[in-house]
Design an enzyme around this catalytic site. Sequence first.
Site, PDB file in Angstrom:
ATOM      1  N   LYS A   1       0.827  -1.221   0.000  1.00  0.00           N
ATOM      2  CA  LYS A   1       0.000   0.000   0.000  1.00  0.00           C
ATOM      3  C   LYS A   1       0.856   1.264   0.000  1.00  0.00           C
ATOM      4  O   LYS A   1       2.001   1.261   0.447  1.00  0.00           O
ATOM      5  CB  LYS A   1      -0.999  -0.043   1.145  1.00  0.00           C
ATOM      6  CG  LYS A   1      -2.102  -1.067   0.810  1.00  0.00           C
ATOM      7  CD  LYS A   1      -3.373  -0.910   1.555  1.00  0.00           C
ATOM      8  CE  LYS A   1      -4.403  -1.888   0.964  1.00  0.00           C
ATOM      9  NZ  LYS A   1      -5.479  -2.211   1.893  1.00  0.00           N
TER      10      LYS A   1
ATOM     11  N   ARG B   1      -3.707 -10.049   4.470  1.00  0.00           N
ATOM     12  CA  ARG B   1      -4.070 -10.085   3.039  1.00  0.00           C
ATOM     13  C   ARG B   1      -2.875  -9.545   2.261  1.00  0.00           C
ATOM     14  O   ARG B   1      -2.537  -8.370   2.386  1.00  0.00           O
ATOM     15  CB  ARG B   1      -5.318  -9.229   2.831  1.00  0.00           C
ATOM     16  CG  ARG B   1      -5.875  -9.257   1.425  1.00  0.00           C
ATOM     17  CD  ARG B   1      -7.130  -8.389   1.331  1.00  0.00           C
ATOM     18  NE  ARG B   1      -7.715  -8.462   0.006  1.00  0.00           N
ATOM     19  CZ  ARG B   1      -7.323  -7.714  -1.015  1.00  0.00           C
ATOM     20  NH1 ARG B   1      -6.349  -6.839  -0.871  1.00  0.00           N
ATOM     21  NH2 ARG B   1      -7.910  -7.844  -2.190  1.00  0.00           N
TER      22      ARG B   1
HETATM   23  C1  9MG Z   1     -10.148  -5.534  -1.532  1.00  0.00           C
HETATM   24  N1  9MG Z   1      -9.198  -4.980  -0.574  1.00  0.00           N
HETATM   25  C2  9MG Z   1      -8.179  -4.116  -0.844  1.00  0.00           C
HETATM   26  N2  9MG Z   1      -7.533  -3.799   0.282  1.00  0.00           N
HETATM   27  C3  9MG Z   1      -8.155  -4.485   1.282  1.00  0.00           C
HETATM   28  C4  9MG Z   1      -7.971  -4.567   2.671  1.00  0.00           C
HETATM   29  O1  9MG Z   1      -7.029  -3.854   3.288  1.00  0.00           O
HETATM   30  N3  9MG Z   1      -8.786  -5.356   3.389  1.00  0.00           N
HETATM   31  C5  9MG Z   1      -9.787  -6.072   2.771  1.00  0.00           C
HETATM   32  N4  9MG Z   1     -10.578  -6.839   3.551  1.00  0.00           N
HETATM   33  N5  9MG Z   1     -10.010  -6.019   1.454  1.00  0.00           N
HETATM   34  C6  9MG Z   1      -9.209  -5.236   0.736  1.00  0.00           C
END
Ligand code: 9MG
Length: 272
Positions: free
Chosen positions: A217, A253
């Site tokens: 990010k 994630r």
């Molecule tokens: C789809 N998406 C993109 N960034 C995300 C994040 O930080 N958390 C979740 N749950 N989905 C995300």
Amino acid sequence: MSLSIEERFPRPSVMGVVNVTPDSFSDGGVNYAAADAVASARRMYAEGAAIVDIGGESTRPGSNGVSVVEELRRVEPVLEALEGEVPVSIDTAKAQVARRALELGAELVNDVTALRSDPELVHVVAESGRYLCLMHMRGEPRTMQVDPTYDDVVSEVARFLEERLRFAVAEGVAEERICLDPGIGFGKTVEHNFELLSRLEVIASLGRPVLVGVSRKSSLGRILGDRDATTGPLSASLAAAVAAYERGATILRVHDVKEHVEALTVAAAVAR
Ligand code: 9MG
């Protein structure tokens, strides 16, 4: 699927990211073709991902949505190819997309709008008995980075997630199937994102497993000195994931599954 979400995803678990989109900052559209998305998901599972998150609509800052027809056109062939082979979640805010993904075996619905976008979605999830991730986002992707302000970002995000959790449970989703996500990068400044990560225990104290997505990010690139960064490097993603894990995150994630599985395995060995 009778396991609680904690049983299904022991700490730390890794969720791989497969964006079947042409325009994601984080992966530059490498998985837009179905065959590439399927190959990436298979590789991520082989590298140790507990689940792979398949999404057909970009949520990057400034993005506009896509239609149900277009989102299904992108994700359906991928889900069909992975059915019964790779555990998947569906990254969608649309009930029709979620319904089809659940028919094709998706275990979890990842709704970045926390059930605020499509009133049908909560019923689709409740009837399916599958897992649900509720994420905090201020506003919507198109406008969310326009001057985000909070008095206290951590308590405001916690209050929001608690309210969405109560809503989902009241509508019939079993609490033991739900995880919560502070939504790193969704309507937050760099300072907000780092404060959320640093005080993640507050979110974990809501009593549900916490999912964190910080991989690649822009806040990571910006804290490293690039004021205009739209992404962050792997080294910074790993540091942030380990820090989040140490503050209570259960599911991370991530785009780079192998490296995150290795880093988190070591962090977990130290924590024990
Ligand atoms: C789809 N998406 C993109 N960034 C995300 C994040 O930080 N958390 C979740 N749950 N989905 C995300």
